[in-house]
Design a protein around this motif. Structure first.
Motif, PDB file in Angstrom:
ATOM      1  N   LYS A   1       9.043   3.403  11.791  1.00  0.00           N
ATOM      2  CA  LYS A   1       7.601   3.193  11.844  1.00  0.00           C
ATOM      3  C   LYS A   1       7.150   2.007  10.989  1.00  0.00           C
ATOM      4  CE  LYS A   1       6.170   6.616  14.497  1.00  0.00           C
ATOM      5  NZ  LYS A   1       5.302   6.433  15.680  1.00  0.00           N
ATOM      6  N   GLY A   2       8.096   1.329  10.368  1.00  0.00           N
ATOM      7  CA  GLY A   2       7.777   0.138   9.580  1.00  0.00           C
ATOM      8  C   GLY A   2       7.564   0.381   8.105  1.00  0.00           C
ATOM      9  N   ALA A   3       7.657   1.633   7.667  1.00  0.00           N
ATOM     10  CA  ALA A   3       7.403   1.951   6.271  1.00  0.00           C
ATOM     11  C   ALA A   3       8.654   1.777   5.420  1.00  0.00           C
ATOM     12  CB  ALA A   3       6.886   3.381   6.131  1.00  0.00           C
ATOM     13  N   LEU A   4       8.435   1.625   4.129  1.00  0.00           N
ATOM     14  CA  LEU A   4       9.506   1.603   3.135  1.00  0.00           C
ATOM     15  C   LEU A   4       9.413   2.930   2.383  1.00  0.00           C
ATOM     16  CD1 LEU A   4      10.237  -1.336   0.644  1.00  0.00           C
ATOM     17  CD2 LEU A   4      10.734   1.051   0.157  1.00  0.00           C
ATOM     18  N   PRO A   5      10.272   3.900   2.703  1.00  0.00           N
ATOM     19  CA  PRO A   5      10.168   5.212   2.059  1.00  0.00           C
ATOM     20  C   PRO A   5      10.742   5.214   0.649  1.00  0.00           C
ATOM     21  CG  PRO A   5      12.019   5.195   3.584  1.00  0.00           C
ATOM     22  CD  PRO A   5      11.336   3.856   3.729  1.00  0.00           C
ATOM     23  N   ILE A   6      10.149   6.037  -0.197  1.00  0.00           N
ATOM     24  CA  ILE A   6      10.655   6.192  -1.566  1.00  0.00           C
ATOM     25  C   ILE A   6      10.864   7.684  -1.842  1.00  0.00           C
ATOM     26  CG2 ILE A   6       9.814   4.036  -2.555  1.00  0.00           C
ATOM     27  CD1 ILE A   6       7.379   5.591  -3.616  1.00  0.00           C
TER      28      ILE A   6
ATOM     29  N   LEU B   1       0.869  -1.175   0.000  1.00  0.00           N
ATOM     30  CA  LEU B   1       0.000   0.000   0.000  1.00  0.00           C
ATOM     31  C   LEU B   1       0.903   1.220   0.000  1.00  0.00           C
ATOM     32  CD1 LEU B   1      -2.852   1.350   0.301  1.00  0.00           C
ATOM     33  CD2 LEU B   1      -2.236   1.592   2.724  1.00  0.00           C
ATOM     34  N   GLN B   2       0.712   2.077  -0.993  1.00  0.00           N
ATOM     35  CA  GLN B   2       1.500   3.300  -1.069  1.00  0.00           C
ATOM     36  C   GLN B   2       0.639   4.483  -0.626  1.00  0.00           C
ATOM     37  OE1 GLN B   2       3.781   5.881  -4.509  1.00  0.00           O
ATOM     38  NE2 GLN B   2       4.028   3.657  -4.521  1.00  0.00           N
ATOM     39  N   THR B   3       1.161   5.263   0.318  1.00  0.00           N
ATOM     40  CA  THR B   3       0.482   6.476   0.763  1.00  0.00           C
ATOM     41  C   THR B   3       1.527   7.551   1.014  1.00  0.00           C
ATOM     42  OG1 THR B   3       0.641   6.134   3.167  1.00  0.00           O
ATOM     43  CG2 THR B   3      -1.204   5.066   2.033  1.00  0.00           C
ATOM     44  N   GLU B   4       1.072   8.795   1.033  1.00  0.00           N
ATOM     45  CA  GLU B   4       1.960   9.841   1.529  1.00  0.00           C
ATOM     46  C   GLU B   4       2.094   9.639   3.028  1.00  0.00           C
ATOM     47  OE1 GLU B   4       2.591  14.685   1.637  1.00  0.00           O
ATOM     48  OE2 GLU B   4       1.072  13.807   0.316  1.00  0.00           O
ATOM     49  N   TYR B   5       3.333   9.623   3.504  1.00  0.00           N
ATOM     50  CA  TYR B   5       3.573   9.376   4.926  1.00  0.00           C
ATOM     51  C   TYR B   5       4.901   9.991   5.313  1.00  0.00           C
ATOM     52  CZ  TYR B   5       3.754   6.905   9.419  1.00  0.00           C
ATOM     53  OH  TYR B   5       3.809   6.597  10.757  1.00  0.00           O
TER      54      TYR B   5
ATOM     55  N   THR C   1       3.177  -4.524   2.818  1.00  0.00           N
ATOM     56  CA  THR C   1       4.241  -3.551   3.024  1.00  0.00           C
ATOM     57  C   THR C   1       3.700  -2.144   2.807  1.00  0.00           C
ATOM     58  OG1 THR C   1       6.014  -5.053   2.383  1.00  0.00           O
ATOM     59  CG2 THR C   1       6.465  -2.708   2.159  1.00  0.00           C
ATOM     60  N   HIS C   2       4.003  -1.263   3.736  1.00  0.00           N
ATOM     61  CA  HIS C   2       3.600   0.134   3.600  1.00  0.00           C
ATOM     62  C   HIS C   2       4.727   0.897   2.919  1.00  0.00           C
ATOM     63  CE1 HIS C   2       2.846   4.282   5.594  1.00  0.00           C
ATOM     64  NE2 HIS C   2       2.281   4.220   4.399  1.00  0.00           N
ATOM     65  N   VAL C   3       4.453   1.425   1.735  1.00  0.00           N
ATOM     66  CA  VAL C   3       5.418   2.204   0.972  1.00  0.00           C
ATOM     67  C   VAL C   3       5.054   3.681   1.120  1.00  0.00           C
ATOM     68  CG1 VAL C   3       6.341   2.696  -1.330  1.00  0.00           C
ATOM     69  CG2 VAL C   3       5.847   0.327  -0.647  1.00  0.00           C
ATOM     70  N   ALA C   4       5.993   4.476   1.602  1.00  0.00           N
ATOM     71  CA  ALA C   4       5.724   5.876   1.926  1.00  0.00           C
ATOM     72  C   ALA C   4       6.297   6.797   0.854  1.00  0.00           C
ATOM     73  CB  ALA C   4       6.329   6.221   3.285  1.00  0.00           C
ATOM     74  N   TYR C   5       5.399   7.473   0.118  1.00  0.00           N
ATOM     75  CA  TYR C   5       5.893   8.479  -0.812  1.00  0.00           C
ATOM     76  C   TYR C   5       5.904   9.853  -0.129  1.00  0.00           C
ATOM     77  CZ  TYR C   5       1.174  10.279  -2.118  1.00  0.00           C
ATOM     78  OH  TYR C   5      -0.084  10.846  -2.119  1.00  0.00           O
ATOM     79  N   SER C   6       6.661  10.769  -0.677  1.00  0.00           N
ATOM     80  CA  SER C   6       6.873  12.105  -0.092  1.00  0.00           C
ATOM     81  C   SER C   6       7.233  12.026   1.389  1.00  0.00           C
ATOM     82  CB  SER C   6       5.627  12.984  -0.288  1.00  0.00           C
ATOM     83  OG  SER C   6       5.395  13.226  -1.652  1.00  0.00           O
ATOM     84  N   PRO C   7       8.195  11.179   1.773  1.00  0.00           N
ATOM     85  CA  PRO C   7       8.556  11.060   3.187  1.00  0.00           C
ATOM     86  C   PRO C   7       9.262  12.295   3.736  1.00  0.00           C
ATOM     87  CG  PRO C   7      10.105   9.829   1.845  1.00  0.00           C
ATOM     88  CD  PRO C   7       9.015  10.293   0.921  1.00  0.00           C
TER      89      PRO C   7
END
Length: 321
Positions: free
Chosen positions: A264-269, A168-172, A193-199
């Motif tokens: 926080k468990g996210a995978l930032p991009i 799941l990709q969200t702004e985070y 997996t939580h994928v974080a865009y604009s981290p």
């Protein structure tokens, strides 16, 4: 660079990825040569998850990545998205799903995409129909794993019941945490997996921007509430406190924010088109945050402290559906 398992898959991905959206005019002028060098450097650093979408630059971004990956396809975990039409309305119709994948594969000049997201949920098409069409792409070998972007908790559950959702990709980020209460618990429960865009909150947290006038005339951030009126300066004031914590960790604000996101468990991009920023961001995987560090960060930048919404109101209506 560390690796981690992509949710509900047998795929190993880098613990941090690279977002390519900014390489196609979103934040000002493009430079394909510089962008290509940055993509190649990412692969050298072990940043394997490369994130694009058909709407970025109206196809330019996928074409850019396809050229950059020539002779290097086996080094990358390729993620792309569909769902936005050229006028930025949304479609999740099965026919459009199958049309989009073929167009993306052509632009990318590849036989398959590792992770294929629905960019936004179509409120007029049941998610079961969209994911059913995506499942057909997996069967056909055009896609390996499926993802959703900015989807709501119930939609995620319904989609996952049709075919396993891997990401799941969200702004985070430190300043975009609205998914923590309802959506993240579902993601964690389902092994997604939580994928974080604009981290880095589109560059504010990095400190690269000091005033509104720094933004190019065609930079989309000029129209985002977080940058307008007095919001920009108020957010920069918060950044000064984050900088102090970063200095104590011998880190930059960007590195601290990215380390927080991973904690926080996210995978930032994080997105960038410059090698210097890429290298700075990648080094964040070496930063360890203690419980005391996390308490300090929370104290100066608690949830909902940021000033201004992350998107325009019409864009927000397309999220968490």
């Amino acid at each position: 660079m560390r690796n981690r398992k992509l949710g509900n898959s047998d795929l190993q991905v880098s613990a941090m990825g690279l977002g390519l959206m900014g390489m196609s005019g979103t934040y000002g002028a493009t430079n394909d040569i510089e962008s290509t060098r940055t993509i190649h450097r990412a692969l050298e650093l072990g940043v394997t998850l490369l994130d694009t979408a058909n709407i970025y630059g109206n196809g330019h971004n996928e074409e850019l990545l396809g050229k950059a990956l020539k002779g290097r396809r086996d080094q990358a975990i390729l993620a792309s998205k569909f769902g936005f039409l050229p006028d930025y309305t949304v479609s999740g119709h099965p026919d459009y799903v199958k049309q989009s994948i073929d167009e993306s594969l052509r632009r990318l000049n590849v036989d398959y995409i590792d992770l294929y997201y629905q960019h936004r949920v179509d409120p007029d098409v049941p998610i079961e129909e969209t994911v059913g069409a995506l499942s057909d792409l997996v069967t056909a070998g055009k896609v390996r794993y499926l993802g959703l972007s900015e989807a709501g908790a119930e939609t995620i559950k319904r989609a996952h019941a049709i075919h396993p959702i891997s990401a799941l990709q969200t702004e985070y980020s430190l300043w975009s945490r609205d998914i923590e209460d309802e959506i993240l618990p579902v993601v964690n429960e389902l092994g997604i997996t939580h994928v974080a865009y604009s981290p880095l909150s589109r560059g504010i947290i990095s400190g690269e921007l000091r005033k509104f006038e720094d933004l190019a005339e065609d930079d989309i951030r000029r129209w985002l509430p977080r940058y307008q009126g007095g919001n920009f300066q108020k957010n920069l004031d918060v950044l000064e406190e984050i900088k102090k914590i970063a200095e104590d960790k011998n880190a930059t604000p960007s590195q601290l924010a990215l380390a927080w996101t991973m904690e926080k468990g996210a995978l930032p991009i994080p997105g960038t088109k410059r090698i210097s920023y890429l290298e700075e961001n990648a080094a964040a995987v070496n930063i360890t945050l203690t419980p005391e560090d996390l308490e300090r960060i929370e104290a100066v930048s608690p949830k909902n402290l940021v000033h201004g919404e992350r998107m325009q109101s019409e864009q927000m209506k397309q999220t968490n559906l």
